[in-house]
Write an enzyme that holds these catalytic residues in place. Structure first.
Site, PDB file in Angstrom:
ATOM      1  N   SER A 110       0.825  -1.057  -0.064  1.00  0.00           N
ATOM      2  CA  SER A 110      -0.066  -0.014  -0.019  1.00  0.00           C
ATOM      3  C   SER A 110       0.783   1.106  -0.015  1.00  0.00           C
ATOM      4  O   SER A 110       1.750   1.401  -0.809  1.00  0.00           O
ATOM      5  CB  SER A 110      -0.983   0.056   1.328  1.00  0.00           C
ATOM      6  OG  SER A 110      -2.058   0.754   0.922  1.00  0.00           O
ATOM      7  N   ARG A 157     -11.568   6.455   9.404  1.00  0.00           N
ATOM      8  CA  ARG A 157     -11.303   4.929   9.643  1.00  0.00           C
ATOM      9  C   ARG A 157     -12.290   3.985   9.232  1.00  0.00           C
ATOM     10  O   ARG A 157     -11.981   2.953   8.555  1.00  0.00           O
ATOM     11  CB  ARG A 157     -10.940   4.526  11.152  1.00  0.00           C
ATOM     12  CG  ARG A 157     -10.411   3.179  11.188  1.00  0.00           C
ATOM     13  CD  ARG A 157      -9.272   2.633  10.529  1.00  0.00           C
ATOM     14  NE  ARG A 157      -8.696   1.503  10.979  1.00  0.00           N
ATOM     15  CZ  ARG A 157      -7.554   0.914  10.487  1.00  0.00           C
ATOM     16  NH1 ARG A 157      -6.736   1.671   9.692  1.00  0.00           N
ATOM     17  NH2 ARG A 157      -7.146  -0.293  10.953  1.00  0.00           N
ATOM     18  N   ASP A 176      -8.607  -7.119  -4.537  1.00  0.00           N
ATOM     19  CA  ASP A 176      -8.370  -6.016  -4.019  1.00  0.00           C
ATOM     20  C   ASP A 176      -9.076  -4.746  -4.927  1.00  0.00           C
ATOM     21  O   ASP A 176      -9.016  -4.522  -6.028  1.00  0.00           O
ATOM     22  CB  ASP A 176      -6.936  -5.298  -4.249  1.00  0.00           C
ATOM     23  CG  ASP A 176      -6.683  -4.403  -3.479  1.00  0.00           C
ATOM     24  OD1 ASP A 176      -7.317  -3.394  -2.864  1.00  0.00           O
ATOM     25  OD2 ASP A 176      -5.143  -4.230  -3.164  1.00  0.00           O
ATOM     26  N   HIS A 208      -7.682  -5.359  -0.106  1.00  0.00           N
ATOM     27  CA  HIS A 208      -6.633  -4.893   0.164  1.00  0.00           C
ATOM     28  C   HIS A 208      -5.972  -5.439   1.557  1.00  0.00           C
ATOM     29  O   HIS A 208      -4.518  -5.394   1.332  1.00  0.00           O
ATOM     30  CB  HIS A 208      -6.958  -3.329   0.182  1.00  0.00           C
ATOM     31  CG  HIS A 208      -5.628  -2.393   0.298  1.00  0.00           C
ATOM     32  ND1 HIS A 208      -4.742  -2.450  -0.589  1.00  0.00           N
ATOM     33  CD2 HIS A 208      -5.020  -1.626   1.202  1.00  0.00           C
ATOM     34  CE1 HIS A 208      -3.734  -1.624  -0.541  1.00  0.00           C
ATOM     35  NE2 HIS A 208      -4.146  -1.091   0.690  1.00  0.00           N
ATOM     36  N   ASP A 209      -6.555  -5.691   2.294  1.00  0.00           N
ATOM     37  CA  ASP A 209      -5.994  -5.890   3.940  1.00  0.00           C
ATOM     38  C   ASP A 209      -5.191  -7.428   3.701  1.00  0.00           C
ATOM     39  O   ASP A 209      -4.498  -7.797   4.501  1.00  0.00           O
ATOM     40  CB  ASP A 209      -6.843  -6.099   4.632  1.00  0.00           C
ATOM     41  CG  ASP A 209      -6.991  -4.826   5.697  1.00  0.00           C
ATOM     42  OD1 ASP A 209      -6.205  -3.910   5.215  1.00  0.00           O
ATOM     43  OD2 ASP A 209      -7.781  -4.797   6.693  1.00  0.00           O
TER      44      ASP A 209
END
Length: 399
Positions: free
Chosen positions: A174, A246, A341, A374-375
């Site tokens: 990232s 967040r 992602d 993405h994580d």
């Protein structure tokens, strides 16, 4: 049954105005590099900083020739604690703990692994919560805009202090991947390889749009006070805005399938025959939990500064475009994509590798098979490690 008639608090306990690490807090495993002590550190976008500190952690031992060093670069809300347990000074365990250590893919019996907290961060490196040496008060709203290139320049100065003339590899996911790419472009003679995971050559319009609304959530919190909130007491800081930012990000880090499987339409506050605006589904409670968790360990102003640095990321800026910039890279590159992602789609990593290949540079591309979006670069450590280990072993043979 009594039902919520207002927004549930993020936490039963008052949240701090800032979760930044401050001098006097437990140091944990941090070390500190002191930079720009005799001259200003001039920033790419204007402005300058003096007496810069960069917090970092290391694992393993540096060889006498300094050739076994690996730089690990963190993402937006990461920090220097990439490996190790939670404890005094470290509210969470290392974010890549499964990859760093003896016998692990980033084998600290072989390699000297370094992870710095970025410039603008809030876990020991100079950032908005730090004291401005000119005033003795926190920088707050006066902290300047920094870029990924500024971050990399502080890391180069850290490498000088550590005695590392050339990294065996620079690795990151990232925003960490943005730093890794900039290392390959800015300091081609100082990297033997680059690993760029779930990242891009330049922030896209959609990525910038998502970042913009996150920053707006913080700025629209009245408790943000224009960025000067460090004298606020517990419960009086911009925790609502940071938690909303967040939450927005958290939605993009995973996938619809994962959210559906984990939460579905489960209720946290049971629905009866009287509906209110604030009865929560289970997924809403999940977002609240992660918002409160971040507030306890992060700083709203740092989120703004680092998030903006990601928007400004463009390796082609001032270099004649992306292809011209990548032509500066001399080291072999591994790009790693996550098939699911949606935030940094696989085509962005494929573009990096295809462009490098088209101009005669060495690049290998790997796809992580995961539903986690993405994580996954933080979750699928077995797959990440299975790609990293042989790549680094090959680089080590030819360094």
């Amino acid at each position: 049954m009594n039902q919520p008639t207002s927004r549930a608090p993020l936490s039963a306990d008052p949240l701090p105005a800032s979760g930044a690490w401050r001098p006097g807090d437990p140091i944990g495993d941090r070390r500190f590099a002191h930079l720009a002590t005799d001259r200003a550190f001039v920033l790419e976008g204007g402005g300058a900083l003096h007496d810069v500190e960069i917090a970092y952690e290391t694992w393993g031992e540096l060889d006498a020739d300094g050739a076994n060093a690996v730089l690990v670069c963190h993402a937006l809300t990461g920090d220097s604690h990439a490996a190790g347990r939670a404890g005094p000074g470290h509210p969470t365990a290392g974010w890549w703990d499964a990859l760093i250590g003896p016998g692990r893919p980033l084998d600290t019996d072989r390699w000297f692994v370094v992870c710095p907290n970025v410039l603008g961060g809030c876990q020991g490196s100079t950032g908005p919560a730090s004291l401005d040496p000119a005033t003795g008060a926190p920088y707050g709203s006066s902290f300047p805009v920094v870029t990924v290139r500024d971050m990399v320049r502080t890391q180069a100065a850290l490498a000088d202090q550590l005695g590392v003339t050339r990294w065996l590899s620079v690795i990151g996911g990232s925003m960490g991947g943005m730093q890794a790419l900039e290392w390959g472009v800015m300091f081609p003679d100082r990297v033997a390889s680059v690993v760029a995971i779930a990242t891009t050559v330049a922030a896209s319009a959609q990525q910038i749009a998502l970042s913009s609304v996150q920053r707006s959530a913080i700025a629209l919190d009245p408790a943000w006070r224009g960025g000067d909130y460090y004298d606020a007491g517990p419960g009086e800081g911009p925790h609502q805005g940071l938690a909303v930012a967040r939450g927005m990000a958290q939605i993009t880090y995973r996938t619809e399938g994962v959210y559906g499987e984990r939460f579905g339409r489960k209720e946290l506050d049971p629905l009866d025959d009287r509906y209110t605006l604030w009865q929560r589904f289970d997924v809403e409670g999940y977002l609240d939990y992660h918002g409160a968790k971040l507030v306890r360990r992060f700083d709203a102003n740092s989120y703004l500064v680092i998030n903006r640095a990601m928007d400004l990321h463009d390796i082609g800026r001032g270099r004649g475009g992306v292809e011209s910039a990548l032509a500066r890279v001399r080291a072999p590159v591994m790009t790693m994509a996550i098939g699911s992602d949606a935030l940094y789609p696989p085509y962005q990593q494929e573009l990096i590798c295809d462009t490098l290949g088209s101009i005669g540079r060495e690049c290998v591309h790997v796809v992580i098979d995961s539903p986690d979006g993405h994580d996954a670069f933080l979750i699928e450590t077995a797959q990440v490690g299975a790609a990293l280990a042989p790549f680094l072993a090959d680089v080590e043979k030819t360094r």
